[in-house]
Design a protein around this motif. Structure first.
Motif, mmCIF file in Angstrom:
data_model
loop_
_atom_site.group_PDB
_atom_site.id
_atom_site.type_symbol
_atom_site.label_atom_id
_atom_site.label_comp_id
_atom_site.label_asym_id
_atom_site.label_seq_id
_atom_site.Cartn_x
_atom_site.Cartn_y
_atom_site.Cartn_z
ATOM 1 N N LEU A 202 0.839 -1.194 0.000
ATOM 2 C CA LEU A 202 0.000 0.000 0.000
ATOM 3 C C LEU A 202 0.873 1.242 0.000
ATOM 4 O O LEU A 202 1.932 1.269 0.635
ATOM 5 N N LEU A 208 -2.187 0.850 -4.431
ATOM 6 C CA LEU A 208 -1.839 -0.535 -4.191
ATOM 7 C C LEU A 208 -0.957 -1.042 -5.311
ATOM 8 O O LEU A 208 -1.186 -0.745 -6.488
ATOM 9 N N TRP A 306 -6.206 2.911 4.653
ATOM 10 C CA TRP A 306 -5.540 1.613 4.585
ATOM 11 C C TRP A 306 -6.086 0.629 5.609
ATOM 12 O O TRP A 306 -6.268 -0.548 5.295
#
Length: 411
Positions: A202, A208, A306
């Motif tokens: 991440l 990503l 995240w």
């Protein structure tokens, strides 16, 4: 034992809505009173027995026990007999307000930060009904104790074999919702680490990176709508506090925040489902979310979400029978996935990984994702396969407007 949570839109009438708002206000008062009781007890034990506090002195006997959840629940039962406003609220709903406070204190002790705060008017926006003797969902209605039958948009049926255990009523900017907690005796084993594997990394430049060499761009959910949010907040500043126009401006701000949250959550689900396609194992980093939520890039880290994405990815993996695990994130961007050499610290502006020992060159985030995959395979006892490609190309994602959910990430 399998638990699911289904969310449905409900449509209470004017009397039911006023009653639920009054219940939320009473729960807020119980929550604040219980919090003040705990804080006073803790502050009275701060100084030594032979000294007095320089600020204030709490007249609490030394043998008074700590007001834990069970003691406060007993006091609540006695208070309901003398306070009519509390007696009008369902008893279990008030007890769940105390349980919410107790849960906050337990989380604070585990994380060692985040002391519970008092809730102002309007900040208590949910009611929990923890127990039902029979199924409360009847047709297109849900029956709530002391409230009655409330209209329900049953857009998807309750699965066979599941029973409704709890119902949480939530007041959002867009309306009222009922979160139904479903329970079944079905036992589903945990996914096994078999099949193809991928590692993910991440980041902020790209949301990503996959160990296969593909990237997903990061939509800036909050940043793109920040100018509109500032404009609405400037309008709110000019309104008379408490007036109708003030409440209308507040409603617009809340709806915008809810729109940002829903768009981000939908994006996370789309990415999670695409990652689970044609793979058997997914490995991710065990991020220090507390550290990423501070500093110069805190706004962008929180905008990416995240922590929420990893939670959603773990749930989707379990649903689709894909093994999911988190690995140690230390040094993933400083290790060569080809030969394992420590390449040293890289600046954030350095986006290409190049190993001087073996000459392996690839995108920096992709290299970190490969290292994450290798660590995950080592942890589950699988053979680590070294990368053979010299350069892994990134596939960009077309970013469209955040209006609606017509766009999807490309993997």
């Amino acid at each position: 034992m399998l638990n699911l949570t289904y969310s449905y839109r409900i449509y209470p009438d004017a009397i039911q809505e006023a009653q639920m708002l009054e219940w939320m206000e009473q729960c807020r008062r119980v929550y604040n009173y219980a919090l003040a009781e705990r804080k006073d007890w803790m502050n009275s034990r701060r100084c030594q027995l032979n000294a007095c506090s320089l600020r204030s002195e709490y007249i609490i006997p030394a043998d008074t026990p700590y007001p834990n959840y069970y003691a406060q629940k007993r006091n609540l039962t006695a208070a309901r007999k003398v306070i009519p406003e509390l007696d009008s609220v369902h008893s279990q709903v008030l007890q769940e307000a105390l349980a919410r406070l107790d849960k906050s204190f337990r989380f604070m002790q585990q994380r060692e930060f985040g002391f519970p705060r008092f809730k102002s008017v309007g900040q208590f926006r949910s009611l929990l009904f923890p127990q039902f003797k029979t199924n409360p969902v009847t047709g297109w209605q849900v029956k709530l104790p002391k409230i009655g039958a409330v209209g329900l948009n049953l857009h998807r049926p309750i699965p066979d074999g599941f029973v409704v255990k709890q119902v949480r009523v939530v007041k959002k900017a867009s309306g009222w919702y009922a979160m139904l907690v479903l329970e079944s005796d079905i036992s589903i084993p945990d996914p096994m680490p078999i099949g193809n594997s991928i590692g993910i990394d991440l980041g902020l430049e790209k949301f990503l990176a996959v160990s296969t060499g593909k990237l997903v761009a990061r939509p800036k959910f909050f940043v793109q709508l920040q100018s509109k949010l500032k404009w609405l907040q400037r309008q709110l500043k000019d309104k008379v506090k408490g007036s109708n126009n003030y409440r209308k401006a507040q409603s617009k701000i809340r709806r915008l925040h809810e729109r940002i949250h829903n768009t981000r959550r939908e994006f996370h689900f789309q990415v999670a489902h695409q990652l689970c396609s044609n793979v058997g194992m997914i490995f991710a980093e065990e991020l220090n979310l507390k550290a990423t939520s501070r500093g110069m890039l805190a706004k962008h880290c929180l905008d990416a979400g995240w922590g929420g994405f990893l939670d959603i990815l773990g749930w989707v993996c379990k649903k689709r029978d894909v093994y999911f695990a988190r690995v140690n994130p230390n040094g993933t961007s400083q290790t060569c996935p080809k030969c394992g050499t420590h390449t040293g610290k890289k600046e954030l502006s350095q986006r290409v990984h190049h190993c001087v020992e073996c000459g392996y060159t690839t995108d920096r985030d992709v290299a970190a994702a490969i290292v994450v995959e290798q660590r995950g395979l080592t942890a589950v006892g699988h053979t680590v396969v070294l990368p053979v490609e010299v350069n892994r190309l990134a596939v960009p994602v077309k970013q469209e407007s955040l209006r609606g959910n017509s766009w999807k990430p490309t993997l």
